[in-house]
Design a protein around this motif. Sequence first.
Motif, PDB file in Angstrom:
ATOM      1  N   ARG A 163      67.971 -49.854  46.421  1.00 48.50           N
ATOM      2  CA  ARG A 163      67.819 -48.527  47.023  1.00 48.50           C
ATOM      3  C   ARG A 163      68.842 -48.361  48.143  1.00 48.50           C
ATOM      4  NH1 ARG A 163      61.849 -49.847  49.451  1.00 48.50           N
ATOM      5  NH2 ARG A 163      62.500 -51.289  51.113  1.00 48.50           N
ATOM      6  N   LEU A 170      73.742 -44.586  43.247  1.00 51.81           N
ATOM      7  CA  LEU A 170      73.129 -44.231  44.524  1.00 51.81           C
ATOM      8  C   LEU A 170      74.138 -43.567  45.454  1.00 51.81           C
ATOM      9  CD1 LEU A 170      70.831 -46.156  43.496  1.00 51.81           C
ATOM     10  CD2 LEU A 170      70.708 -47.072  45.810  1.00 51.81           C
ATOM     11  N   SER A 218      66.988 -44.661  44.556  1.00 55.91           N
ATOM     12  CA  SER A 218      66.582 -46.016  44.160  1.00 55.91           C
ATOM     13  C   SER A 218      66.764 -46.175  42.659  1.00 55.91           C
ATOM     14  CB  SER A 218      65.122 -46.285  44.538  1.00 55.91           C
ATOM     15  OG  SER A 218      64.253 -45.424  43.812  1.00 55.91           O
TER      16      SER A 218
END
Length: 406
Positions: free
Chosen positions: A396, A345, A378
């Motif tokens: 996320r 992420l 996510s």
Amino acid sequence: MTGIGVVAPNSSGLERFWEAVLEGRQGIGRVSRFDVSGYPAVLAGEISDLDPAEYLPARLLPQTDVSTRLALVAGEWALADAKIDPDTLIGYEMGVVTANAAGGFEFTHREFRKLWTQGSKAVSVYESFAWFYAVNTGQLSIRHGMRGPSSALVAEQAGGLDALGHARRTVIAGTPLILAGGVDSALDPWGWSAHISGGRISRATNPDRGYLPFGIEAAGHVPGEGGAILVLEAADRAEARGAQNIYGEIAGYASTFDPPPRSARPPGLRRAAELALADAGMEPGEVDVVFADAAGVPELDRAEAEAIRGLFGREGVPVTAPKARYGRLLAGGGPLDVTTALLSLRDDLIPSAPVTSVPSEYGIDLVCGQSRAAAVGSALVLARGRWGFNAAVVVRKAPVVNKEGR
């Protein structure tokens, strides 16, 4: 999640681990701690770049198994990464939630050997707790003065995700800070025999071909040791203290249990994923990558591929299994996959699996060979433990929580 400590076969330390993952560095090799020439399996993911004695007080070493020492180091690193000094906080506002699948295997087997060969007086008094599944939670809480709600969970490979899910629940219930995750090690001769007896261990001798989840040549997994410990905080507390590292949030979690053997009902992994997405308030199309359980056993790979394909459609989402380069780490595997997902992420990179060919009937988009650049907001992390445990966590990107925009 504001701090992470990693102890892993391919490299220990958060950034060193991530660098090793992106480089595709091999963490699997021939077992070196004892002679495996007489065993049918010889490959494992051993941690060779870390000596816990360099980081822990000498008084702790006689009390602890290798798994607990690794957990203590990972916990220290997680708190340092989060820039938290537990001595400045209220003990009852901090707790510990860990998972463990094997307990203090090496420690207790050494003491058993003393019992059988030297008698009961030779057995360490620390055997009374060093073997126990809850010992990592206990030692972390004692070391850092964390007197708040604490737990220990046992669900084999799924247990690490369960620990993070329970830690999230504990924070939501009002405990501001939880140290959570999982670390395991069972690579002594007795532990090795236990691994082999499970019937899912790769018999390969080439480390590069030992663990090939979802691959045409898949023939079992390679066990390893290590895991990750993470700092979970309530968002308002992280904001109030100006937390510098906001790796992401646990948006959803769920666990399920498989039906009994020969049942007409399907396995519970897809249901766990569906429940975790529902808990996060997300649809499957909002997931950018799946970190698979990746058993490496054809029938189990097939079942997981079916669950992923049924939820996301044929090749509907990138799937990855970086653990194929360092092994399945029992309770440490899930938290390490969550760590890898958080770094994906952060850097918009999906790491790869060392697989060259996936059966077409699986219908999954497995990221192979090289890491893949992609917008990653996510991730869904899946885990299955022996005897029917399933767990799923959705992570996320977290919203900005302080005025400096960090």
